[in-house]
Design an enzyme around this catalytic site. Structure first.
Site, PDB file in Angstrom:
ATOM      1  N   TYR A  51      -8.608  20.484  -9.504  1.00  0.00           N
ATOM      2  CA  TYR A  51      -9.537  19.961  -8.506  1.00  0.00           C
ATOM      3  C   TYR A  51     -10.030  21.124  -7.664  1.00  0.00           C
ATOM      4  CZ  TYR A  51     -11.164  16.698  -4.813  1.00  0.00           C
ATOM      5  OH  TYR A  51     -11.905  15.979  -3.908  1.00  0.00           O
ATOM      6  N   LYS A  62     -12.333  19.144 -11.994  1.00  0.00           N
ATOM      7  CA  LYS A  62     -13.128  18.280 -11.115  1.00  0.00           C
ATOM      8  C   LYS A  62     -13.788  19.227 -10.128  1.00  0.00           C
ATOM      9  CE  LYS A  62     -12.712  14.450  -7.790  1.00  0.00           C
ATOM     10  NZ  LYS A  62     -13.372  15.041  -6.617  1.00  0.00           N
ATOM     11  N   ASP A  90     -21.772  13.595  -5.377  1.00  0.00           N
ATOM     12  CA  ASP A  90     -22.623  12.466  -5.756  1.00  0.00           C
ATOM     13  C   ASP A  90     -24.107  12.777  -5.525  1.00  0.00           C
ATOM     14  OD1 ASP A  90     -19.997  11.653  -5.548  1.00  0.00           O
ATOM     15  OD2 ASP A  90     -20.457   9.714  -4.654  1.00  0.00           O
TER      16      ASP A  90
END
Length: 291
Positions: free
Chosen positions: A136, A164, A190
């Site tokens: 991550y 990620k 996003d």
């Protein structure tokens, strides 16, 4: 590993009204709602889940509750990162026992560990289970900054299959895609998902997927089909909502929207503040644009 390519909701954690306990029933409802939305899987216990505001036993409860509610119907990624490696190793084993498909973790933070020290940490943590491991990368919050070459080196560790990547450096992301063509790269912002897909992302993991899954999946479909203008329009629509969430506070507003949709999420834990009446009014106006 094809089941790791796709779109995963980063789950927020519902608390009881007093904030003292995990609202397990609501967490189960949220899990099932995301499965029904058509997303490929769930990312549990990460930044969106307020992991670092919970005790170890609470994090265990979240992992087990989601696994029970999912009942094998979707791909589950367990975030186990913690400043204390012993906690990370313990949670990785809890997740494996609960039936998770993937382990993920931010690097140990606060102390300025060298890249060599972090590499050895990941080598050890990825060896604690037989599950594939996803690093991550979130430099804005972890404070740990890597180059594309650093990440490519971490991807060579045993069991490490992907990243990620919640990093705004799109050039570095493209460099990583070139350096690790066979690794799984999941995009973490996003608001620039379409940009990530254009540079080779294998999918995404996001908090707003919880409330706009259909739009996220539509962006991916339009991109895959070469409908560039449709994809841009959909990304703009997604960002109009994200603009509001950012102005109010992403995690508190996300919980409010989900609560308004029938999943009692409670509030975020301190030191997050409460939403004002004006904040809620603004978010109520956004509800009509959710798809």
């Amino acid at each position: 590993m094809d089941n790791l390519r796709g779109y995963f909701a980063a789950l927020p954690t519902p608390f009881t009204a007093d904030g003292q306990k995990i609202a397990e029933s609501a967490l189960g409802d949220l899990t099932k709602a995301n499965i029904d939305s058509g997303l490929n899987g769930l990312y549990i216990g990460g930044s969106t889940g307020e992991a670092f505001l919970m005790s170890v036993s609470e994090r265990e409860t979240v992992l087990q509750t989601v696994a029970d509610a999912a009942d094998g119907k979707t791909v589950l990624m367990a975030h186990v990162g913690d400043p204390n490696p012993a906690v990370s190793g313990h949670l990785a084993k809890v997740a494996e026992k609960a039936g998770y498909d993937v382990i993920s973790a931010v690097p140990p933070f606060y102390y300025s560990y060298s890249f060599a020290e972090i590499t050895e940490h990941y080598r050890w943590l990825a060896s604690q289970t037989d599950l594939p491991f996803v690093i991550y990368n979130f430099p804005a919050l972890s404070g740990v900054k890597w180059s594309a070459a650093n990440l490519a080196d971490l991807l060579k560790l045993p069991n490490v299959v992907g990243v990620k990547n919640t990093c705004a450096d799109l050039y570095a992301f493209e460099q990583l895609r070139r350096a690790a063509p066979d690794s799984i790269l999941l995009y973490g912002f996003d608001e620039t998902l379409l940009s990530g897909l254009g540079l080779g992302a294998d999918g995404g993991i996001g908090s707003t997927y919880n409330v706009q899954a259909a739009r996220i999946l539509a962006i991916a479909k339009a991109h895959n089909e070469g409908r560039v203008e449709d994809a841009r329009k959909l990304q703009s629509e997604a960002n109009a909502l994200i603009d509001i969430l950012v102005s109010v506070g992403v995690l508190p507003s996300l919980k409010y929207l989900l609560s308004q949709q029938g999943i009692a999420m409670g509030a975020c834990r301190p030191p997050f503040g409460a939403l004002s009446k004006e904040d809620k009014k603004l978010l109520d106006g956004a509800l009509a644009n959710l798809v």
